[in-house]
Design a protein around this motif. Structure first.
Motif, PDB file in Angstrom:
ATOM      1  N   LEU A 185      -6.319   4.750  -2.486  1.00  0.00           N
ATOM      2  CA  LEU A 185      -6.522   3.684  -3.471  1.00  0.00           C
ATOM      3  C   LEU A 185      -5.573   3.867  -4.652  1.00  0.00           C
ATOM      4  N   THR A 186      -5.433   5.093  -5.099  1.00  0.00           N
ATOM      5  CA  THR A 186      -4.520   5.388  -6.208  1.00  0.00           C
ATOM      6  C   THR A 186      -3.097   5.012  -5.841  1.00  0.00           C
ATOM      7  N   GLN A 187      -2.664   5.380  -4.644  1.00  0.00           N
ATOM      8  CA  GLN A 187      -1.310   5.019  -4.209  1.00  0.00           C
ATOM      9  C   GLN A 187      -1.145   3.506  -4.103  1.00  0.00           C
ATOM     10  N   ALA A 188      -2.176   2.824  -3.634  1.00  0.00           N
ATOM     11  CA  ALA A 188      -2.105   1.363  -3.528  1.00  0.00           C
ATOM     12  C   ALA A 188      -1.958   0.733  -4.909  1.00  0.00           C
ATOM     13  N   ARG A 189      -2.676   1.263  -5.892  1.00  0.00           N
ATOM     14  CA  ARG A 189      -2.558   0.755  -7.263  1.00  0.00           C
ATOM     15  C   ARG A 189      -1.145   0.943  -7.803  1.00  0.00           C
ATOM     16  N   MET A 190      -0.480   1.967  -7.316  1.00  0.00           N
ATOM     17  CA  MET A 190       0.885   2.263  -7.761  1.00  0.00           C
ATOM     18  C   MET A 190       1.911   1.485  -6.953  1.00  0.00           C
ATOM     19  N   ASN A 191       1.473   0.733  -5.951  1.00  0.00           N
ATOM     20  CA  ASN A 191       2.364   0.058  -5.006  1.00  0.00           C
ATOM     21  C   ASN A 191       3.269   1.047  -4.287  1.00  0.00           C
ATOM     22  N   GLU A 192       2.696   2.220  -3.972  1.00  0.00           N
ATOM     23  CA  GLU A 192       3.428   3.259  -3.247  1.00  0.00           C
ATOM     24  C   GLU A 192       2.594   3.747  -2.076  1.00  0.00           C
ATOM     25  N   LEU A 193       2.446   2.912  -1.095  1.00  0.00           N
ATOM     26  CA  LEU A 193       1.683   3.327   0.072  1.00  0.00           C
ATOM     27  C   LEU A 193       2.510   4.321   0.887  1.00  0.00           C
ATOM     28  N   SER A 194       1.805   5.302   1.428  1.00  0.00           N
ATOM     29  CA  SER A 194       2.468   6.329   2.222  1.00  0.00           C
ATOM     30  C   SER A 194       1.699   6.516   3.518  1.00  0.00           C
ATOM     31  N   SER A 195       2.027   7.567   4.216  1.00  0.00           N
ATOM     32  CA  SER A 195       1.344   7.863   5.464  1.00  0.00           C
ATOM     33  C   SER A 195      -0.079   8.371   5.238  1.00  0.00           C
ATOM     34  N   GLY A 196      -0.388   8.828   4.029  1.00  0.00           N
ATOM     35  CA  GLY A 196      -1.714   9.371   3.741  1.00  0.00           C
ATOM     36  C   GLY A 196      -1.914  10.777   4.254  1.00  0.00           C
ATOM     37  N   GLY A 197      -0.835  11.444   4.625  1.00  0.00           N
ATOM     38  CA  GLY A 197      -0.921  12.786   5.188  1.00  0.00           C
ATOM     39  C   GLY A 197      -1.353  13.854   4.209  1.00  0.00           C
ATOM     40  N   ASP A 198      -1.220  13.602   2.942  1.00  0.00           N
ATOM     41  CA  ASP A 198      -1.605  14.606   1.954  1.00  0.00           C
ATOM     42  C   ASP A 198      -3.106  14.716   1.853  1.00  0.00           C
ATOM     43  N   GLY A 227       5.840  16.905 -17.888  1.00  0.00           N
ATOM     44  CA  GLY A 227       5.475  16.321 -19.164  1.00  0.00           C
ATOM     45  C   GLY A 227       4.025  16.577 -19.534  1.00  0.00           C
ATOM     46  N   THR A 228       3.560  15.839 -20.549  1.00  0.00           N
ATOM     47  CA  THR A 228       2.212  15.994 -21.080  1.00  0.00           C
ATOM     48  C   THR A 228       1.580  14.629 -21.280  1.00  0.00           C
ATOM     49  N   ILE A 229       0.292  14.540 -20.977  1.00  0.00           N
ATOM     50  CA  ILE A 229      -0.493  13.335 -21.253  1.00  0.00           C
ATOM     51  C   ILE A 229      -1.568  13.716 -22.254  1.00  0.00           C
ATOM     52  N   HIS A 230      -1.654  12.939 -23.342  1.00  0.00           N
ATOM     53  CA  HIS A 230      -2.709  13.147 -24.331  1.00  0.00           C
ATOM     54  C   HIS A 230      -3.782  12.069 -24.230  1.00  0.00           C
ATOM     55  N   GLU A 231      -3.406  10.917 -23.748  1.00  0.00           N
ATOM     56  CA  GLU A 231      -4.354   9.842 -23.478  1.00  0.00           C
ATOM     57  C   GLU A 231      -3.671   8.859 -22.537  1.00  0.00           C
ATOM     58  N   LEU A 232      -4.488   8.056 -21.875  1.00  0.00           N
ATOM     59  CA  LEU A 232      -3.922   7.098 -20.925  1.00  0.00           C
ATOM     60  C   LEU A 232      -3.549   5.829 -21.674  1.00  0.00           C
ATOM     61  N   GLN A 233      -2.260   5.589 -21.759  1.00  0.00           N
ATOM     62  CA  GLN A 233      -1.725   4.389 -22.393  1.00  0.00           C
ATOM     63  C   GLN A 233      -0.748   3.752 -21.417  1.00  0.00           C
ATOM     64  N   ASP A 234      -0.319   2.533 -21.716  1.00  0.00           N
ATOM     65  CA  ASP A 234       0.566   1.815 -20.799  1.00  0.00           C
ATOM     66  C   ASP A 234       1.795   2.625 -20.402  1.00  0.00           C
ATOM     67  N   GLU A 235       2.419   3.323 -21.352  1.00  0.00           N
ATOM     68  CA  GLU A 235       3.644   4.062 -21.031  1.00  0.00           C
ATOM     69  C   GLU A 235       3.376   5.261 -20.120  1.00  0.00           C
ATOM     70  N   THR A 236       2.131   5.724 -20.087  1.00  0.00           N
ATOM     71  CA  THR A 236       1.781   6.852 -19.224  1.00  0.00           C
ATOM     72  C   THR A 236       1.900   6.471 -17.748  1.00  0.00           C
ATOM     73  N   PHE A 237       1.737   5.195 -17.441  1.00  0.00           N
ATOM     74  CA  PHE A 237       1.720   4.733 -16.062  1.00  0.00           C
ATOM     75  C   PHE A 237       3.112   4.415 -15.518  1.00  0.00           C
ATOM     76  N   ILE A 238       4.147   4.630 -16.332  1.00  0.00           N
ATOM     77  CA  ILE A 238       5.513   4.364 -15.862  1.00  0.00           C
ATOM     78  C   ILE A 238       6.425   5.581 -15.981  1.00  0.00           C
ATOM     79  N   GLY A 239       5.999   6.608 -16.669  1.00  0.00           N
ATOM     80  CA  GLY A 239       6.847   7.774 -16.891  1.00  0.00           C
ATOM     81  C   GLY A 239       6.774   8.789 -15.767  1.00  0.00           C
TER      82      GLY A 239
END
Length: 148
Positions: A135-148, A50-62
């Motif tokens: 931190l970004t993953q924590a904000r998303m409530n998607e904690l992972s192993s951090g291997g990336d 997809g495409t992001i033109h600005e950060l809006q609420d719907e951008t954080f769920i798509g």
């Protein structure tokens, strides 16, 4: 500016490493996420999702939510929000979008943050990039192993 970021493959211990004191073996692979970022008058981020033109609420769920959260973290850390165009291209999935487990969601976060900071000419250490990505993953409530 063009940058590339490798995917990863766990050799062993992918799930064990999320428990304190346990270890894993992880390696970078020769499949990449490529990011092209250039100055622009307005923000525009494109990928096959997809495409992001600005950060809006719907951008954080798509479908671009990993990118949106990573942008937010990078902008906050940089203290800037100067516009740019960003093209994200991935070699981590095959043409039918089959996932192989090469860390595409995690490496997208890492690549967006690193690309934005590099674009703004803000130096960072690998540890700082790791912490910003987790931190970004924590904000998303998607904690992972951090291997990336």
């Amino acid at each position: 500016m063009k940058l590339k970021f490798p995917g990863k493959l766990y050799i062993m211990g992918e799930y064990a490493v999320v428990i304190p004191g346990h270890q894993s073996v992880v390696a970078a692979i020769n499949r990449y996420i490529h990011v092209t970022i250039n100055p622009a008058k307005k923000l525009k981020v494109e990928s096959s999702f997809g495409t992001i033109h600005e950060l809006q609420d719907e951008t954080f769920i798509g479908s671009m939510r990993y990118v949106a959260y990573a942008l937010q973290t990078a902008f906050e850390y940089a203290g800037k929000h100067d516009p740019f165009t960003m093209l994200i291209e991935s070699e981590l999935d095959d043409v039918s979008n089959k996932k192989y487990g090469f860390g595409s969601s995690g490496v997208v976060i890492v690549s967006v943050i690193a690309s934005v900071l590099s674009f703004y000419k803000i130096s960072y250490t690998q540890e700082e990039l790791f912490k910003l990505s987790v931190l970004t993953q924590a904000r998303m409530n998607e904690l992972s192993s951090g291997g990336d």
